[in-house]
Design an enzyme around this catalytic site. Structure first.
Site, short mmCIF file in Angstrom:
data_model
loop_
_atom_site.label_atom_id
_atom_site.label_comp_id
_atom_site.label_asym_id
_atom_site.label_seq_id
_atom_site.Cartn_x
_atom_site.Cartn_y
_atom_site.Cartn_z
CG HIS A 105 4.28 41.99 27.78
ND1 HIS A 105 5.29 42.90 27.99
CD2 HIS A 105 4.81 40.77 28.02
CE1 HIS A 105 6.39 42.25 28.33
NE2 HIS A 105 6.13 40.96 28.36
CG HIS A 109 10.63 41.00 28.82
ND1 HIS A 109 10.81 40.57 27.53
CD2 HIS A 109 9.57 40.31 29.31
CE1 HIS A 109 9.90 39.66 27.24
NE2 HIS A 109 9.14 39.48 28.30
#
Length: 331
Positions: A57, A219
């Site tokens: 991320h 995700h």
């Protein structure tokens, strides 16, 4: 799969090594266990801020370690929570004696592992409070959470809590302002394509070329629904309206509008989304007094974006404007 890696198994450690070399004036990268701390150690007398989560991320979270934000960040494997043995030294290393705030995104693994780590450091005498970020309005529960997920609104929590700690607020005050941000920030995202986890080597889900996933998680978790691709205006409305409705924005509200890229969307397109979202907010009588546009909470190379809205008051605006110097955010 084509990625600029030598061995997918070393993706996180190799990336962190390069990150540490590139930003040695700001951070120190620790090995065995792996975590990132601000260069020079904690500031004496200042409340420490620690966050973390799965890698993939970037720049969240290591990119926000530095003056005015985090004192330490704990990166797990790609899309995998960090372990307590990583989190414990990060918290202890961030504690100058004034206590530590742990900022945790609402994913089951993150929550459980931070809880375990906090119990261990409290047994050693450190004082720690935990703030749970759950800004994603797309779903109540997902594959990774019980309740709403923590997504791009985490940047707002870390920036504002970091500014409060830097100005000298005590542990209770920093915790309170962080909680106020959580109560007033909401996010929703869209995926145009899937991402590929390095050690898996194939896209994490199937998405036809003529469809987008509304309410996607960072995700690759499924969101609310898939819709036919309809261009920037309709997609932006599909993201912005649920956020504004959940916040119950009203005529006269003042907000921060944050359009976040998921890693593979050009900045030019993010600005198109920003313009559409700002117009929709202004139609509601909402004033956008602060803005942020760019890739800050990504999902590897996923094409897509998220829209975050934070309702501001005078103090939150002042803390957002306070100086910050990190690898990914600085003014």
């Amino acid at each position: 799969m084509k990625k600029l890696l030598d061995d997918p198994a070393d993706a996180v450690t190799d990336s962190l090594a390069g990150f540490g070399l590139a930003h040695a004036d700001l951070v120190e990268v620790h090995d065995e266990p792996v975590y990132v701390s601000r260069a020079g150690g904690p500031v004496p007398g200042k409340v420490g801020l620690v966050s973390g989560g799965g890698s993939g991320h970037e720049p969240l979270h290591a990119g926000f370690v530095g003056d005015g934000m985090l004192d330490a960040a704990v990166p797990g494997a790609v899309f995998t929570s960090p372990t307590p043995d990583q989190i414990v030294p990060a918290i202890l290393g961030a504690d100058s004696g004034a206590g530590v705030v742990a900022i945790v995104k609402n994913y089951t693994g993150d929550v459980l592992n931070f809880e375990t780590a906090v119990e261990l450091v409290e047994a050693e005498g450190s004082q720690v409070t935990t703030i749970l970020v759950n800004d994603d309005v797309a779903v109540e529960d997902s594959l990774y959470t019980a309740g709403r997920r923590g997504v791009a609104g985490t940047v707002c929590v870390e920036k504002i809590a970091g500014a409060a700690a830097t100005r000298g607020d005590d542990l209770g005050a920093v915790t309170e302002v962080a909680g106020r941000v959580v109560a007033n920030v909401r996010t929703m995202g869209v995926a145009l394509t899937a991402c590929t986890v390095p050690h898996v080597g194939k896209p994490s889900f199937d998405l036809p070329d003529d469809e987008v996933e509304i309410g996607i998680g960072i995700h690759g978790e499924p969101g609310r629904h898939r819709i036919p691709f309809a261009g920037a205006t309709e997609i932006t409305r599909s993201l912005l309206d649920p956020v504004a409705d959940d916040l119950r924005l009203t005529d006269g509200d003042d907000v921060l509008l944050f359009v976040n890229g998921m890693g593979g969307t050009p900045l030019s397109e993010l600005y198109v989304v920003y313009g559409r979202a700002r117009g929709l907010l202004e139609e509601r009588g909402v004033t956008v007094s602060r803005s942020l546009v760019g890739n800050y909470v990504t999902s590897l190379e996923m094409q897509g974006a998220s829209i975050t809205v934070l309702r501001l008051d005078d103090e939150l605006r002042e803390l957002w404007d306070a100086p910050v110097r990190t690898a990914a955010l600085h003014w």
